[in-house]
Design an enzyme around this catalytic site. Structure first.
Site, PDB file in Angstrom:
ATOM      1  N   LYS A  22     -28.681  19.441 -10.444  1.00  0.00           N
ATOM      2  CA  LYS A  22     -27.910  19.071  -9.234  1.00  0.00           C
ATOM      3  C   LYS A  22     -27.497  20.305  -8.431  1.00  0.00           C
ATOM      4  O   LYS A  22     -27.662  20.336  -7.212  1.00  0.00           O
ATOM      5  CB  LYS A  22     -26.659  18.288  -9.653  1.00  0.00           C
ATOM      6  CG  LYS A  22     -25.709  18.034  -8.513  1.00  0.00           C
ATOM      7  CD  LYS A  22     -24.356  17.536  -8.964  1.00  0.00           C
ATOM      8  CE  LYS A  22     -23.488  18.583  -9.592  1.00  0.00           C
ATOM      9  NZ  LYS A  22     -22.285  19.018  -8.903  1.00  0.00           N
ATOM     10  N   ASN A  23     -26.958  21.311  -9.113  1.00  0.00           N
ATOM     11  CA  ASN A  23     -26.407  22.438  -8.359  1.00  0.00           C
ATOM     12  C   ASN A  23     -27.492  23.331  -7.751  1.00  0.00           C
ATOM     13  O   ASN A  23     -27.232  24.013  -6.767  1.00  0.00           O
ATOM     14  CB  ASN A  23     -25.425  23.231  -9.220  1.00  0.00           C
ATOM     15  CG  ASN A  23     -24.139  22.438  -9.446  1.00  0.00           C
ATOM     16  OD1 ASN A  23     -23.860  21.485  -8.712  1.00  0.00           O
ATOM     17  ND2 ASN A  23     -23.372  22.811 -10.452  1.00  0.00           N
ATOM     18  N   CYS A 117     -14.429  18.701  -6.198  1.00  0.00           N
ATOM     19  CA  CYS A 117     -13.754  18.333  -7.448  1.00  0.00           C
ATOM     20  C   CYS A 117     -12.488  19.173  -7.598  1.00  0.00           C
ATOM     21  O   CYS A 117     -12.509  20.390  -7.399  1.00  0.00           O
ATOM     22  CB  CYS A 117     -14.675  18.604  -8.644  1.00  0.00           C
ATOM     23  SG  CYS A 117     -15.512  17.154  -9.272  1.00  0.00           S
ATOM     24  N   ARG A 122     -10.036  26.666  -4.884  1.00  0.00           N
ATOM     25  CA  ARG A 122     -11.431  27.097  -4.775  1.00  0.00           C
ATOM     26  C   ARG A 122     -11.665  27.806  -3.446  1.00  0.00           C
ATOM     27  O   ARG A 122     -12.199  27.231  -2.496  1.00  0.00           O
ATOM     28  CB  ARG A 122     -12.364  25.897  -4.981  1.00  0.00           C
ATOM     29  CG  ARG A 122     -12.164  25.314  -6.371  1.00  0.00           C
ATOM     30  CD  ARG A 122     -13.059  24.169  -6.660  1.00  0.00           C
ATOM     31  NE  ARG A 122     -14.447  24.554  -6.813  1.00  0.00           N
ATOM     32  CZ  ARG A 122     -15.413  23.674  -7.022  1.00  0.00           C
ATOM     33  NH1 ARG A 122     -15.141  22.394  -7.089  1.00  0.00           N
ATOM     34  NH2 ARG A 122     -16.661  24.074  -7.145  1.00  0.00           N
ATOM     35  N   ASP A 305     -18.829  24.430 -16.763  1.00  0.00           N
ATOM     36  CA  ASP A 305     -19.206  23.019 -16.601  1.00  0.00           C
ATOM     37  C   ASP A 305     -19.453  22.314 -17.940  1.00  0.00           C
ATOM     38  O   ASP A 305     -19.673  21.107 -17.977  1.00  0.00           O
ATOM     39  CB  ASP A 305     -20.463  22.894 -15.719  1.00  0.00           C
ATOM     40  CG  ASP A 305     -20.178  23.251 -14.273  1.00  0.00           C
ATOM     41  OD1 ASP A 305     -18.996  23.370 -13.910  1.00  0.00           O
ATOM     42  OD2 ASP A 305     -21.144  23.410 -13.509  1.00  0.00           O
ATOM     43  N   ARG A 397     -21.419  11.428  -9.488  1.00  0.00           N
ATOM     44  CA  ARG A 397     -21.745  12.534  -8.582  1.00  0.00           C
ATOM     45  C   ARG A 397     -22.848  13.399  -9.170  1.00  0.00           C
ATOM     46  O   ARG A 397     -23.577  14.066  -8.429  1.00  0.00           O
ATOM     47  CB  ARG A 397     -20.519  13.436  -8.375  1.00  0.00           C
ATOM     48  CG  ARG A 397     -19.397  12.787  -7.639  1.00  0.00           C
ATOM     49  CD  ARG A 397     -18.245  13.731  -7.506  1.00  0.00           C
ATOM     50  NE  ARG A 397     -18.687  14.871  -6.696  1.00  0.00           N
ATOM     51  CZ  ARG A 397     -17.867  15.704  -6.087  1.00  0.00           C
ATOM     52  NH1 ARG A 397     -16.580  15.546  -6.200  1.00  0.00           N
ATOM     53  NH2 ARG A 397     -18.333  16.697  -5.371  1.00  0.00           N
TER      54      ARG A 397
HETATM   55  C1  EPZ Z   1     -20.475  26.267  -8.677  1.00  0.00           C
HETATM   56  O1  EPZ Z   1     -19.264  26.176  -7.941  1.00  0.00           O
HETATM   57  C2  EPZ Z   1     -20.793  24.874  -9.152  1.00  0.00           C
HETATM   58  N1  EPZ Z   1     -20.951  24.000  -8.003  1.00  0.00           N
HETATM   59  C3  EPZ Z   1     -19.714  24.373 -10.093  1.00  0.00           C
HETATM   60  O2  EPZ Z   1     -20.142  23.142 -10.615  1.00  0.00           O
HETATM   61  C4  EPZ Z   1     -19.538  25.355 -11.238  1.00  0.00           C
HETATM   62  O3  EPZ Z   1     -18.441  24.961 -12.013  1.00  0.00           O
HETATM   63  C5  EPZ Z   1     -19.307  26.770 -10.703  1.00  0.00           C
HETATM   64  O4  EPZ Z   1     -20.360  27.142  -9.783  1.00  0.00           O
HETATM   65  C6  EPZ Z   1     -19.259  27.838 -11.785  1.00  0.00           C
HETATM   66  O5  EPZ Z   1     -20.467  27.859 -12.478  1.00  0.00           O
HETATM   67  C7  EPZ Z   1     -22.070  23.996  -7.312  1.00  0.00           C
HETATM   68  O6  EPZ Z   1     -23.022  24.699  -7.585  1.00  0.00           O
HETATM   69  C8  EPZ Z   1     -22.158  23.035  -6.191  1.00  0.00           C
HETATM   70  P1  EPZ Z   1     -18.102  29.899  -7.993  1.00  0.00           P
HETATM   71  P2  EPZ Z   1     -18.804  27.339  -6.989  1.00  0.00           P
HETATM   72  O7  EPZ Z   1     -18.120  30.335  -6.576  1.00  0.00           O
HETATM   73  O8  EPZ Z   1     -20.018  27.968  -6.404  1.00  0.00           O
HETATM   74  C9  EPZ Z   1     -13.904  32.193  -7.403  1.00  0.00           C
HETATM   75  C10 EPZ Z   1     -19.999  20.902 -11.263  1.00  0.00           C
HETATM   76  O9  EPZ Z   1     -19.270  20.302 -12.105  1.00  0.00           O
HETATM   77  N2  EPZ Z   1     -14.287  32.351  -5.978  1.00  0.00           N
HETATM   78  O10 EPZ Z   1     -19.122  30.481  -8.911  1.00  0.00           O
HETATM   79  O11 EPZ Z   1     -17.760  26.815  -6.097  1.00  0.00           O
HETATM   80  C11 EPZ Z   1     -13.626  30.748  -7.788  1.00  0.00           C
HETATM   81  O12 EPZ Z   1     -12.314  30.369  -7.464  1.00  0.00           O
HETATM   82  C12 EPZ Z   1     -19.402  21.944 -10.345  1.00  0.00           C
HETATM   83  O13 EPZ Z   1     -21.205  20.658 -11.116  1.00  0.00           O
HETATM   84  C13 EPZ Z   1     -13.498  33.134  -5.158  1.00  0.00           C
HETATM   85  O14 EPZ Z   1     -12.474  33.692  -5.560  1.00  0.00           O
HETATM   86  O15 EPZ Z   1     -18.142  28.322  -8.058  1.00  0.00           O
HETATM   87  C14 EPZ Z   1     -13.898  30.753  -9.265  1.00  0.00           C
HETATM   88  O16 EPZ Z   1     -12.783  31.254  -9.953  1.00  0.00           O
HETATM   89  C15 EPZ Z   1     -17.916  21.999 -10.420  1.00  0.00           C
HETATM   90  N3  EPZ Z   1     -13.879  33.271  -3.845  1.00  0.00           N
HETATM   91  C16 EPZ Z   1     -15.039  31.768  -9.411  1.00  0.00           C
HETATM   92  O17 EPZ Z   1     -15.014  32.557  -8.199  1.00  0.00           O
HETATM   93  C17 EPZ Z   1     -15.004  32.701  -3.340  1.00  0.00           C
HETATM   94  O18 EPZ Z   1     -15.299  32.869  -2.147  1.00  0.00           O
HETATM   95  C18 EPZ Z   1     -16.421  31.176  -9.573  1.00  0.00           C
HETATM   96  O19 EPZ Z   1     -16.656  30.181  -8.572  1.00  0.00           O
HETATM   97  C19 EPZ Z   1     -15.793  31.918  -4.200  1.00  0.00           C
HETATM   98  C20 EPZ Z   1     -15.413  31.762  -5.523  1.00  0.00           C
END
Ligand code: EPZ
Length: 430
Positions: A22-23, A117, A122, A305, A397
Site C-alpha cells: 500500500k505505502n 491515522c 505528524r 507499522d 484502509r
Molecule cells: C509512512 O508515514 C507510512 N505511511 C506510515 O504507515 C509508517 O508508519 C511511517 O512511514 C513510518 O514507517 C505512508 O507511507 C503513507 P515518516 P510517514 O515521515 O511518511 C517525523 C500505515 O499504517 N517527521 O517516515 O508520514 C514523524 O513525525 C502508515 O500504513 C517529521 O518530524 O512517516 C515521525 O516521527 C501509518 N517531519 C518520523 O519523522 C516531517 O516532515 C517518521 O515519519 C516528516 C516526518
C-alpha cells in the site's frame, strides 16, 4: 458501520497470498501523473486508501482507467488543476505525494494540509524544507500548502530525521529539477526503493535508493512505463504474527523475505520457527512463546507499522517484555482495548511494559487505527470466546479481503453490519 466478529481459538493453518505494498502504491500512483504518457501499474492493492488517492488523481484532471482490481492505467497529460482538495487529504495523508509530483512536473502545487491515522503529531516540515531547498516558495495559508517555483534547481538536502514521506516527496520533485540533488539521511524502506525504481523506469536518474544517500539527476520529461508494485511487507508481517498468536502453521506467499528480516528475527526470538523460501516464508509456532524487547526504528529496524501486532503476541508470551515506540508518540492507543481482552500492559512514556497472560478473552473492542485494528483482530483470533472489532474501516484502509484471507486459513471470522448478524454468528459457532 461494519464490524468483524471473531470466534477465537483456531490455529491458523495453510497458505496465504500477499498483495502489493500500500505505502509504495500510494507514492507510485502520485508519481505516475508526472508523465504525459500512459502509465500502467500492476499488483495494486485494492484497498480504501488507494481508491481515495485514485479519486484525487482524477480530481485534478488525469485519466484513470481501472483495468481490474489490481491494475490501473493513468495518463497525466490532461491535468487541468494543481489543487488537491481537503476532501481527499482528510481521508488519506498520502495525497501529499501529489505535492512533490505536481511541483516537479508543473512547478506549482496546492494541497490541503494533511490529517491521516491519529498515531501522533505528524509534521511535514521536512517535506517543505526539501521543496524550499529546491527553490520553491512554500506558503501555508487557509489550510493549504502552496508551493511554486520558476524553476527547481538541484541541491544538497540533509533530512534532520529519517522520514519515508519526505524522502519520497523530495525525490519526486527533484526527479524533474535542473541538475543534481543529493538527499542525505534518506529513508531506506523497501517502498522508497520501489518508488525510485518506478521513477527510473519512467526515465528518471535516481541512484542510491535503499542507502541513506540518494543522488538524483533531474530530467526534463518522464515517459510511459509498465510497473508492478512490490509485495506488502506489513500485510505479510501481520499474517506471520497471526500465525504465531494462534500457534498455527502458515506459509505467507508472494513476499520478499529480505524485507521481513526484522519481523522474522522477533518471531525467532520469541520461540517460533520461520522457514524462508525464495518468495515465501513459513511460520510455525507450536511451543509457548517467550518474552523479548523490541524498539521500533526506521528500516532495516523493526517497523512501527508492526508494533501493535508485536505487542499482541508478547501479551500472551511468558514473562515481561518491553515495546519501545520511537517513531510516533501516540501509537499505544490500542492498549486500553487489549486490556479489555485481559492483557496486562502498562505504558510509561513511549514504552509499553507487557507481562504475558495465559490467554486473551473475547470482548467488544474498537480499532483505533489501521495497524492497531489488525492487531486487535489477531488478539481476537487467539482469544477464548467471541471478539467484536468495531470501526473496521480503519483496517480496510490497508488490508484487502482481510477476513476472507484469515477465514481461508481456518479462522472463524465474519464481517457483519448489525447486532442481528452478530447474534447469528454467535449462534452458528457456539
Ligand atoms: C509512512 O508515514 C507510512 N505511511 C506510515 O504507515 C509508517 O508508519 C511511517 O512511514 C513510518 O514507517 C505512508 O507511507 C503513507 P515518516 P510517514 O515521515 O511518511 C517525523 C500505515 O499504517 N517527521 O517516515 O508520514 C514523524 O513525525 C502508515 O500504513 C517529521 O518530524 O512517516 C515521525 O516521527 C501509518 N517531519 C518520523 O519523522 C516531517 O516532515 C517518521 O515519519 C516528516 C516526518
Amino acid at each position: 458501520m461494519e464490524q468483524y466478529v471473531i470466534k477465537g481459538g483456531n490455529p491458523l493453518v495453510g497458505e496465504v497470498e500477499i498483495g502489493g505494498a500500500k505505502n509504495a502504491a500510494l507514492a507510485i500512483l502520485a508519481a505516475s501523473i508526472m508523465a504525459d504518457e500512459t502509465i500502467t501499474i500492476d499488483n495494486l492493492p485494492n484497498v480504501r486508501d488507494i481508491n481515495v488517492l485514485l479519486g484525487a488523481i482524477e480530481g485534478i484532471g488525469a485519466v484513470v482507467e481501472r483495468i481490474d482490481a489490481h491494475t490501473v492505467k493513468i495518463n497525466g497529460s490532461t491535468i487541468s488543476g494543481m489543487t488537491v482538495d481537503y476532501e481527499y487529504i482528510k481521508k488519506i495523508r498520502a495525497s501529499y505525494y501529489l505535492l512533490g509530483a505536481l511541483l516537479g512536473k508543473y512547478k506549482k502545487a496546492e494541497v490541503a494540509l494533511p490529517g491521516g491515522c491519529d498515531i501522533g503529531s505528524r509534521p511535514i516540515d521536512l517535506h517543505l524544507k526539501g521543496f524550499r531547498a529546491l527553490g520553491a516558495r512554500v506558503d501555508i495559508q487557509h489550510g493549504l500548502i502552496a508551493a511554486e517555483a520558476d524553476h527547481l534547481k538541484g541541491t544538497h538536502i540533509y533530512l534532520d530525521k529519517v522520514s519515508v514521506g519526505a524522502t519520497i516527496n523530495i525525490m519526486m520533485a527533484a526527479a524533474m529539477a535542473e541538475g543534481k540533488t543529493i538527499i542525505e539521511n534518506a529513508a531506506k524502506e523497501p517502498h522508497v526503493v520501489d518508488v525510485a525504481n518506478f521513477l527510473n523506469s519512467m526515465g528518471a536518474g535516481i541512484r542510491g535508493a535503499g542507502t541513506d544517500v540518494i543522488r538524483i539527476v533531474g530530467v526534463e520529461k518522464l515517459h510511459k512505463t509498465e510497473y508492478s508494485i512490490i509485495p506488502d511487507q506489513i500485510e505479510a508481517g501481520t499474517f506471520m504474527f497471526a500465525a504465531a498468536a494462534t500457534r498455527g502453521d502458515v506459509t505467507v506467499k508472494n513476499v520478499i523475505p529480505k524485507h521481513l528480516e526484522a519481523t522474522t528475527a522477533k518471531l525467532l526470538e520469541v520461540g517460533c520457527e520461520v522457514e524462508e523460501f525464495d518468495d515465501a516464508v513459513r511460520v510455525v509456532c507450536a511451543k509457548p512463546m517467550h518474552h523479548t524487547q523490541v524498539t521500533t526504528l526506521p528500516y532495516p529496524g523493526f517497523p512501527t507499522d508492526m508494533q501493535p501486532q508485536m505487542a499482541v503476541i508478547l501479551g500472551i508470551a511468558d514473562g515481561t517484555s518491553t515495546v519501545t515506540e520511537s517513531i510516533f508518540e501516540n501509537r499505544f492507543k490500542y492498549v486500553d482495548e487489549l486490556t479489555r481482552m485481559g492483557a496486562n500492559i502498562k505504558v510509561e512514556s513511549n514504552i509499553a511494559i507487557i507481562t504475558g497472560v495465559e490467554k486473551y478473552t473475547g470482548a467488544r473492542v474498537s480499532a483505533p487505527d489501521l495497524r492497531a485494528g489488525a492487531a486487535l483482530v489477531i488478539a481476537g483470533l487467539a482469544a477464548e470466546g467471541i471478539t467484536i472489532v468495531d470501526d473496521i474501516y480503519y483496517i480496510e484502509r490497508g488490508y484487502e479481503n482481510f477476513e476472507e484471507k484469515l477465514a481461508s486459513l481456518g479462522a472463524q471470522i465474519e464481517k457483519v453490519s448489525s447486532e442481528k448478524e452478530i447474534q447469528k454468528f454467535t449462534l452458528k459457532v457456539s
